[in-house]
Design a protein around this motif. Sequence first.
Motif, PDB file in Angstrom:
ATOM      1  N   VAL A  37       0.832  -1.200   0.000  1.00 29.01           N
ATOM      2  CA  VAL A  37       0.000   0.000   0.000  1.00 29.01           C
ATOM      3  C   VAL A  37       0.866   1.249   0.000  1.00 29.01           C
ATOM      4  N   VAL A  48      -5.339   1.762   5.388  1.00 31.39           N
ATOM      5  CA  VAL A  48      -5.542   1.741   3.932  1.00 31.39           C
ATOM      6  C   VAL A  48      -5.974   0.347   3.479  1.00 31.39           C
ATOM      7  N   ALA A  52      -9.909  -1.084   2.094  1.00 28.39           N
ATOM      8  CA  ALA A  52     -10.132  -1.711   0.788  1.00 28.39           C
ATOM      9  C   ALA A  52     -11.066  -2.909   0.894  1.00 28.39           C
ATOM     10  N   GLY A  98      -3.440   4.344  -1.224  1.00 27.65           N
ATOM     11  CA  GLY A  98      -4.265   3.182  -1.512  1.00 27.65           C
ATOM     12  C   GLY A  98      -3.457   1.929  -1.719  1.00 27.65           C
TER      13      GLY A  98
END
Length: 114
Positions: A37, A48, A52, A98
């Motif tokens: 990430v 992060v 997801a 991300g």
Amino acid sequence: MTDYSDVEQLKLYRLVPIAAPSDPNWDNAQNQGEVVVRARSSGDARVVAAEAELDFTEIDALPGDGNSTTSSSAFRNEKLYTVVDETNSAYSIDGPRGVVDGTVRVDNIRPTQL
């Protein structure tokens, strides 16, 4: 050299599963393998990856009244995953915050009864 004075400066982190497959902590969360990430810190890297995953607030299921399940993600459990600095030049540090590599499954919410 990374400039830590910029709070938006992102780094690459690899989340690596460290618990044995037989560890009972996996009963509450799925092993998703290694994930890379782009994040602000090692703690943010856990957030992060957890973000997801599918969350109860994103589907028509209880608890759906603002109760997020991201805090119970395996990525946030230090007994299941460790976070290491990613130094592999195959990934660019430039880009949005991300997931950069790896597959974060979205079937992490399982019914307790079938």
